[in-house]
Design a protein around this motif. Structure first.
Motif, PDB file in Angstrom:
ATOM      1  N   ARG A  25       9.908  -1.639  15.564  1.00 32.56           N
ATOM      2  CA  ARG A  25      11.284  -1.158  15.593  1.00 32.56           C
ATOM      3  C   ARG A  25      11.576  -0.417  14.288  1.00 32.56           C
ATOM      4  N   THR A  26      12.343   0.650  14.402  1.00 35.36           N
ATOM      5  CA  THR A  26      12.655   1.487  13.244  1.00 35.36           C
ATOM      6  C   THR A  26      14.165   1.560  13.055  1.00 35.36           C
ATOM      7  N   TYR A  27      14.575   1.510  11.805  1.00 37.96           N
ATOM      8  CA  TYR A  27      15.973   1.628  11.434  1.00 37.96           C
ATOM      9  C   TYR A  27      16.114   2.874  10.580  1.00 37.96           C
ATOM     10  N   TYR A  28      16.896   3.830  11.087  1.00 34.48           N
ATOM     11  CA  TYR A  28      17.094   5.084  10.376  1.00 34.48           C
ATOM     12  C   TYR A  28      18.365   5.016   9.562  1.00 34.48           C
ATOM     13  N   ALA A  29      18.287   5.465   8.342  1.00 32.71           N
ATOM     14  CA  ALA A  29      19.465   5.527   7.489  1.00 32.71           C
ATOM     15  C   ALA A  29      20.246   6.782   7.864  1.00 32.71           C
ATOM     16  N   PRO A  30      21.537   6.675   7.965  1.00 37.45           N
ATOM     17  CA  PRO A  30      22.321   7.857   8.317  1.00 37.45           C
ATOM     18  C   PRO A  30      22.209   8.926   7.223  1.00 37.45           C
ATOM     19  N   GLU A  31      22.165  10.173   7.661  1.00 41.21           N
ATOM     20  CA  GLU A  31      22.074  11.262   6.697  1.00 41.21           C
ATOM     21  C   GLU A  31      23.454  11.526   6.090  1.00 41.21           C
ATOM     22  N   PRO A  32      23.486  11.804   4.788  1.00 37.62           N
ATOM     23  CA  PRO A  32      24.784  12.020   4.140  1.00 37.62           C
ATOM     24  C   PRO A  32      25.416  13.338   4.521  1.00 37.62           C
ATOM     25  N   VAL A  37       7.439  -0.866   6.815  1.00 39.26           N
ATOM     26  CA  VAL A  37       7.044   0.469   6.373  1.00 39.26           C
ATOM     27  C   VAL A  37       8.306   1.176   5.887  1.00 39.26           C
ATOM     28  N   TRP A  38       8.222   1.677   4.659  1.00 37.40           N
ATOM     29  CA  TRP A  38       9.348   2.401   4.079  1.00 37.40           C
ATOM     30  C   TRP A  38       8.959   3.859   3.925  1.00 37.40           C
ATOM     31  N   GLN A  39       9.791   4.751   4.458  1.00 33.39           N
ATOM     32  CA  GLN A  39       9.616   6.178   4.216  1.00 33.39           C
ATOM     33  C   GLN A  39      11.000   6.728   3.919  1.00 33.39           C
ATOM     34  N   GLU A  40      11.163   7.152   2.682  1.00 32.45           N
ATOM     35  CA  GLU A  40      12.477   7.519   2.155  1.00 32.45           C
ATOM     36  C   GLU A  40      13.393   6.322   2.343  1.00 32.45           C
ATOM     37  N   SER A  41      14.509   6.430   3.055  1.00 30.61           N
ATOM     38  CA  SER A  41      15.396   5.285   3.237  1.00 30.61           C
ATOM     39  C   SER A  41      15.302   4.708   4.648  1.00 30.61           C
ATOM     40  N   ASN A  42      14.306   5.125   5.422  1.00 33.35           N
ATOM     41  CA  ASN A  42      14.090   4.597   6.767  1.00 33.35           C
ATOM     42  C   ASN A  42      13.101   3.437   6.711  1.00 33.35           C
ATOM     43  N   GLU A  43      13.346   2.439   7.560  1.00 35.40           N
ATOM     44  CA  GLU A  43      12.511   1.238   7.562  1.00 35.40           C
ATOM     45  C   GLU A  43      11.980   0.982   8.975  1.00 35.40           C
ATOM     46  N   THR A  44      10.676   0.677   9.054  1.00 37.46           N
ATOM     47  CA  THR A  44      10.052   0.306  10.324  1.00 37.46           C
ATOM     48  C   THR A  44       9.431  -1.072  10.158  1.00 37.46           C
ATOM     49  N   ILE A  75       0.876  -1.171   0.000  1.00 41.07           N
ATOM     50  CA  ILE A  75       0.000   0.000   0.000  1.00 41.07           C
ATOM     51  C   ILE A  75       0.909   1.215   0.000  1.00 41.07           C
ATOM     52  N   HIS A  76       0.590   2.152  -0.867  1.00 40.04           N
ATOM     53  CA  HIS A  76       1.504   3.255  -1.136  1.00 40.04           C
ATOM     54  C   HIS A  76       0.722   4.567  -1.193  1.00 40.04           C
ATOM     55  N   TYR A  77       1.255   5.594  -0.549  1.00 41.54           N
ATOM     56  CA  TYR A  77       0.739   6.955  -0.676  1.00 41.54           C
ATOM     57  C   TYR A  77       1.745   7.731  -1.511  1.00 41.54           C
ATOM     58  N   PRO A  78       1.469   7.972  -2.778  1.00 38.18           N
ATOM     59  CA  PRO A  78       2.458   8.619  -3.639  1.00 38.18           C
ATOM     60  C   PRO A  78       2.908   9.995  -3.148  1.00 38.18           C
ATOM     61  N   GLY A  79       2.013  10.806  -2.650  1.00 36.00           N
ATOM     62  CA  GLY A  79       2.379  12.156  -2.218  1.00 36.00           C
ATOM     63  C   GLY A  79       3.264  12.173  -0.982  1.00 36.00           C
ATOM     64  N   ASP A  80       3.120  11.191  -0.105  1.00 35.02           N
ATOM     65  CA  ASP A  80       3.887  11.158   1.140  1.00 35.02           C
ATOM     66  C   ASP A  80       5.128  10.286   1.040  1.00 35.02           C
ATOM     67  N   ASP A  81       5.317   9.585  -0.048  1.00 36.23           N
ATOM     68  CA  ASP A  81       6.440   8.680  -0.240  1.00 36.23           C
ATOM     69  C   ASP A  81       6.542   7.663   0.897  1.00 36.23           C
ATOM     70  N   VAL A  82       5.391   7.098   1.272  1.00 39.51           N
ATOM     71  CA  VAL A  82       5.327   6.065   2.317  1.00 39.51           C
ATOM     72  C   VAL A  82       4.784   4.797   1.680  1.00 39.51           C
TER      73      VAL A  82
END
Length: 183
Positions: free
Chosen positions: A176-183, A148-155, A117-124
């Motif tokens: 549990r959520t895994y945050y991708a490090p910011e560049p 759940v994927w939001q940008e490069s973060n995964e829950t 399930i995808h919300y195109p405007g929210d990139d979720v």
């Protein structure tokens, strides 16, 4: 003068006596193939697209599938590669899967296999293996663990309850959520 009975006449008489008095031979019917439990669809179609419009003509929802089989007696339509769009006030949501069933009497869409399930405007994007969507109430509930994927973060969570119209998700069980490090 003596009369002799011919041998063929004696054999025919013996055969007649045997046929009338003897036990008939058992004739076994040929074995039947396995009885199939698979119901036969009442209707089927390929490349299906169903759209529903509101009172003022705006598109409210759309369902596409590569293939549809409808079973009238069970009030179920089976879908292959179903794709569902809902258009709410905040924008559309999209759902897709490998297989689906529409339970007509309950207005429920069951999705199985690589459900997204995808919300195109929210990139979720929410992904799971099985989900039920109550089409009337616009509520989705996962039947398997969720990502759940939001940008490069995964829950990750054990289950999901999603109000599709309000875009409110509730994750339950071992979240549990895994945050991708910011560049």
């Amino acid at each position: 003068m003596k009369k002799r009975l011919s041998i063929p006449l004696v054999l025919c008489a013996a055969g007649l006596v045997y046929a009338l008095v003897g036990t008939p031979p058992q004739i076994m019917p040929e074995p039947r193939g396995p009885v199939t439990e698979t119901p036969i669809p009442d209707a089927y179609a390929g490349a299906v697209s169903v759209r529903q419009y509101g009172e003022t003509g705006e598109l409210e929802e759309r369902t596409d599938a590569d293939y549809l089989r409808r079973f009238t007696r069970r009030a179920v339509s089976e879908l292959e590669n179903p794709r569902r769009w809902g258009y709410g006030e905040d924008g559309p949501w999209q759902a897709r899967a490998l297989r689906g069933e529409i339970l007509e009497q309950r207005d429920v869409l069951r999705l199985n296999g690589e459900v997204s399930i995808h919300y195109p405007g929210d990139d979720v994007e929410f992904t799971t293996e099985a989900m039920n969507i109550n089409l009337e109430r616009q509520i989705a509930r996962s039947l398997a663990p969720v990502r759940v994927w939001q940008e490069s973060n995964e829950t990750l969570a054990d289950s999901l309850h999603l109000d599709l119209a309000k875009e409110v998700a509730t994750l339950n069980g071992n979240v549990r959520t895994y945050y991708a490090p910011e560049p």
